[in-house]
Structure formats: structure tokens, C-alpha cells
Write a protein that holds these residues in place. Structure first.
Motif, PDB file in Angstrom:
ATOM      1  N   GLU A  72       0.842  -1.203   0.000  1.00 40.47           N
ATOM      2  CA  GLU A  72       0.000   0.000   0.000  1.00 40.47           C
ATOM      3  C   GLU A  72       0.872   1.246   0.000  1.00 40.47           C
ATOM      4  O   GLU A  72       1.728   1.413   0.868  1.00 40.47           O
ATOM      5  N   SER A 113      -6.910  -1.423  -5.513  1.00 43.07           N
ATOM      6  CA  SER A 113      -7.457  -0.075  -5.367  1.00 43.07           C
ATOM      7  C   SER A 113      -6.510   0.924  -6.024  1.00 43.07           C
ATOM      8  O   SER A 113      -5.316   0.933  -5.728  1.00 43.07           O
ATOM      9  N   LYS A 134      -2.880  -1.433  -3.004  1.00 45.81           N
ATOM     10  CA  LYS A 134      -3.558  -0.131  -2.924  1.00 45.81           C
ATOM     11  C   LYS A 134      -2.573   0.967  -3.298  1.00 45.81           C
ATOM     12  O   LYS A 134      -1.500   1.066  -2.698  1.00 45.81           O
ATOM     13  N   CYS A 190      -2.368   5.162  -4.167  1.00 42.16           N
ATOM     14  CA  CYS A 190      -2.950   6.496  -4.245  1.00 42.16           C
ATOM     15  C   CYS A 190      -1.846   7.479  -4.603  1.00 42.16           C
ATOM     16  O   CYS A 190      -0.872   7.616  -3.868  1.00 42.16           O
ATOM     17  N   ASN A 210       0.434   5.479  -0.391  1.00 41.01           N
ATOM     18  CA  ASN A 210      -0.437   6.648  -0.473  1.00 41.01           C
ATOM     19  C   ASN A 210       0.440   7.884  -0.467  1.00 41.01           C
ATOM     20  O   ASN A 210       1.069   8.213   0.538  1.00 41.01           O
TER      21      ASN A 210
END
Length: 456
Positions: A255, A317, A289, A291, A257
Motif C-alpha cells: 500500500e 485499489s 492499494k 494512491c 499513499n
């Protein structure tokens, strides 16, 4: 104060009266809770604080002249149920510090430590000593205080003392931490490869800090990092390249972000973003994930990223909100996701080009969206949704979508059986005619939609 060892406290604990070693009744009650591990009426938290927000707060121990830090440390050390320790202050007198740590260092129940203010050189050094001999603390959090240069140096010294094998999660959030200050901390983290989650939100981390962090990630042997959250500012392609090289070394990273504050001008181009693409295509990449918000991603950057998405089958995601994709960028992203069968969330709010139509829409919406995806781009997305049957959340908010665009999207959703949330907020130009085009999708037996957002 006479020197006491742990045997002294063990010998005298049966006879000690808590009222005699505390400055007020609340402190005495807190020691009672520690002494008997009586946590029925409060969370398992002790806060060494400067003041109480309300009179009966049984979590905040205020160290005053009448408080015996030795006994406080002893009862903390003996507790088997105390899980959270918060520091708003720390005694600075050498004798009181030594007395506190005699017992404190024996605690093996504390799992989380929160630092809510600058506890000084002594405080951070002693916490480092404690962590070096501890096997239970998993989380360390620095929340909502101006760290400053001296404090950042002390934090860096603490993290650099030795490896804290039990420590898995570090949060440094809302500390007004500047670039050079963070760079010291990032460099010190080189001895903490066991970290699994690193959250660095709402600070002012620029070029030096990002390069220092990337270098640290690359230096780790057998790294455990799984999640990285970072707010950045005024960085360039070299920064992205160094970060990507570091993240490639972190093969467990699932992940990422990254939010760009862009305070002084965005210098990120497709050259830097291509290094992310290269990371996604490594055989060890397990990104689930991703972002990348406010990263100035347009058609060239989207094309660079899309080339990497084609090799990243683990992606679940994708959030590219607040960029400048426009129709051509959207088309590139959708093409790159053609083989992403695990994709469940596709978040594309506030994207597009600055046409006259987009600017008029921007004035109308008066929101943070910068521009919009037009109808041609939605046709490409429609085709992508048809192929990506596992998408459950689709966010297209604030993208100047019209009735014609909704009709294009609807044509790709008719047979979709997984979409549960559809975000179309911020589109005043969508009328009843556009919404009627979705009726076939709504009425189909395969429709799984639970929520549609149409907020202005």
C-alpha cells in the motif's frame, strides 16, 4: 532522593500508602489502577500530562513536586494490562528520571506509545533505552505538535540508538515537520528495517527528506515495510526515482499513499512517474492499494504509469484523484488496467483538461476539482468497466460529466454484476435524461448497486 533499586520497591510495596506518594487524589487513583491492574472504568492508558481537560480524568497523571516518580515507574513496570502510554511531558531532573526508569523499563505490556509534545533530549533518550530492551511496543505515534529542529534531532537520535525489533508502526503526523528536519529522522530509520507501516501525513517533506527516505528504504536488508503514507511538497523527478528505487527493495510493500501539497510548483514529469511504472513491473511487486493524488499526472504521466499497471496483477485499489488526466490520460489508464482482474476500487475524482467548458464548470461547482473528464473519455472508461467486472467502487466526482457521458458509461455497466458504489457528485449538467440512461443497468438482474451519489 536516595538511590533505590527494584528490590527496594518489592520490599516496601505492601506498606506503601498511595496518598503519601502522590500530589492529588486523581494521581493516587491512577496508581491504584496500575497497582491492581484495575481497568474496568477506563481504557488501558496512562498519560504523563501537564494538565487535565476535566477534573476526574483517570488517564492523566500530572507530575508535581509531591509525586514520587520511583513508585510511578514501579507500578507502570509491574502492570500486565497497561497497553497505551502517552507522553505530553517527561521529568527533566536527572534524579526523577532515573527513579522513574528503574521500574518503567521492566514493563512488557505496553503496546503503543504516543508522543504529544516535545519531551526533551532526556525523555527521548530514555524512551530509546526502554525500546531497546522491550519486546511488546509495536506502535509509536507523534501527533499534532510542532516538532522543531531540536526535537527532530532528538527523535532521530532515539531511532538511531539501535534496532527496536518489536516496533512495527510509526506515525509522524501534523508535526509541522520541515524538510531538513525530517531528513534527519529518515536517515536514522536506517536501523529499523522491521518497520511494517510508516505514516508521514501533513508535514512539509520536500526534496531532501524524500531522498533521505528513499535512500533508507534502499539500504534496508530484509525489509518488512508493507504500508507507506506520505505527504510531500515541491519534489522533482529525481526524488521520485530515489523513492521508487527504495520501494523496489521493499518487496512486501502493498500500500502506497502519496499526496503532493505542491507548495512551490510541481516538477514531477513522466520521467519520474516512469520509475514507479518500472517498480510495478518487477516480479516481486505486490502492490494492492495505490494512491497518487495531486501529482500533476496528465497524458504523458498516465501513459508512463499505465505501462506498469499492465504488469501489476495484484492491484485492488487505484486512486488518481486530483490530477489532470483528461480524456487521453483516462484512456491510457484504462488500457493499462485491462488485465487488472483484482481491481475493486477506481477513484478518479477531479481530473481533466482546462477547456472553456471545464473552466465554466469549475466556476459553477466552486469546489476543489481542477477540471473534468469529458464524454469521449467516459466512452473509454465504459469499455474498461465492462472488462473489469470486479470493480465495486467507481468515483467520477467533479469531472464535468454531461448526459452524453452518463449514457456512454451506462452502456458498459448493463451487464456488470459487481459495482456497488457509483460516485457522480458535482455534476449539475446531468439531467433526468442522463439518469434515465442508467435505468436498464438498475433494472438488470445482475445489478448489485447499493449506492449512487449525486450530490452537487
Amino acid at each position: 532522593m536516595e538511590s533505590r533499586d527494584i528490590d527496594y520497591y518489592e520490599e516496601h510495596v505492601k506498606d506503601i500508602r498511595l496518598e503519601d506518594i502522590t500530589s492529588d487524589a486523581i494521581n493516587a487513583k491512577i496508581l491504584h489502577k496500575l497497582r491492581y491492574d484495575d481497568w474496568n472504568d477506563a481504557v488501558n492508558l496512562i498519560n504523563l500530562s501537564r494538565e487535565r481537560t476535566f477534573a476526574g480524568d483517570l488517564t492523566k497523571f500530572i507530575i508535581r513536586e509531591g509525586d514520587d516518580c520511583g513508585w510511578l515507574g514501579y507500578f507502570i513496570g509491574k502492570s500486565q494490562k497497561l497497553e497505551n502510554m502517552c507522553f505530553e511531558t517527561f521529568p527533566q531532573e536527572r534524579e526523577r528520571v532515573d527513579a522513574l526508569m528503574v521500574g518503567f523499563c521492566h514493563n512488557q505490556s505496553i503496546q503503543s506509545i504516543d508522543i504529544d509534545s516535545d519531551i526533551g533530549e532526556v525523555g527521548f533518550r530514555e524512551l530509546g533505552n526502554f525500546l531497546g530492551n522491550n519486546r511488546s511496543v509495536k506502535d509509536m505515534n507523534f501527533f499534532s505538535f510542532d516538532m522543531g529542529s531540536e526535537c527532530a534531532q532528538n527523535v532521530a537520535s532515539m531511532f538511531g540508538q539501535c534496532q527496536y525489533t518489536s516496533l512495527k508502526h510509526i506515525q509522524i503526523c501534523e508535526n509541522n515537520l520541515h524538510d531538513e528536519e525530517f531528513a534527519q529522522i529518515a536517515a536514522a530509520l536506517a536501523v529499523q528495517p522491521q518497520i511494517e507501516e510508516l505514516a508521514l501525513y501533513d508535514n512539509i517533506i520536500g526534496r531532501s527528506g524524500v531522498i533521505a527516505l528513499g535512500s533508507t528504504l534502499k539500504s534496508w536488508r530484509a525489509p518488512s515495510l508493507k504500508k507507506l503514507f506520505i505527504s510531500i511538497s515541491d519534489i522533482d523527478d529525481e526524488c521520485i526515482q530515489v523513492m521508487a528505487a527504495g520501494m523496489i527493495n521493499c518487496s512486501s510493500l502493498s500500500e502506497l499513499n502519496m499526496l503532493n501539497f505542491n507548495l512551490g510548483g510541481n516538477l514531477i514529469t513522466e520521467v519520474g512517474l516512469k520509475s514507479f511504472s518500472d517498480m510495478f513491473q518487477t516480479g516481486s511487486c505486490c502492490m494492492e492499494k495505490l494512491c497518487l493524488s495531486k501529482m500533476n499526472i496528465g497524458i504523458d504521466g498516465a501513459s508512463a504509469l499505465a505501462a506498469g499497471f499492465s504488469g501489476c496483477r495484484s492491484l485492488k485499489s487505484l486512486d488518481l484523484s486530483h490530477n489532470i488526466l483528461g480524456d487521453a490520460g483516462l484512456d491510457a489508464i484504462v488500457a493499462g488496467l485491462a488485465n487488472s482482474s483484482n481491481l475493486e476500487e477506481l477513484l478518479l475524482s477531479s481530473n481533466g483538461g482546462f477547456s472553456s467548458t471545464g473552466l465554466r464548470s469549475l466556476a459553477t461547482f466552486f469546489r476543489t476539482a481542477e477540471n473534468g473528464i469529458n464524454d469521449e473519455g467516459l466512452q473509454a472508461l465504459s469499455e474498461g468497466v465492462t472488462n473489469q467486472c470486479n470493480v465495486t467502487i467507481l468515483d467520477l466526482s467533479y469531472n464535468t460529466i454531461t448526459d452524453e457521458g452518463v449514457q456512454a458509461l451506462a452502456s458498459g455497466l448493463i451487464n456488470n454484476s459487481n459495482l456497488e458504489i457509483l460516485q457522480l457528485s458535482g455534476h449539475r449538467s446531468i439531467t433526468a435524461a442522463g439518469l434515465r440512461s442508467l435505468s436498464d443497468f438498475f433494472q438488470s438482474e445482475s445489478c448489485a448497486l447499493k449506492t449512487i451519489w449525486l450530490v452537487d
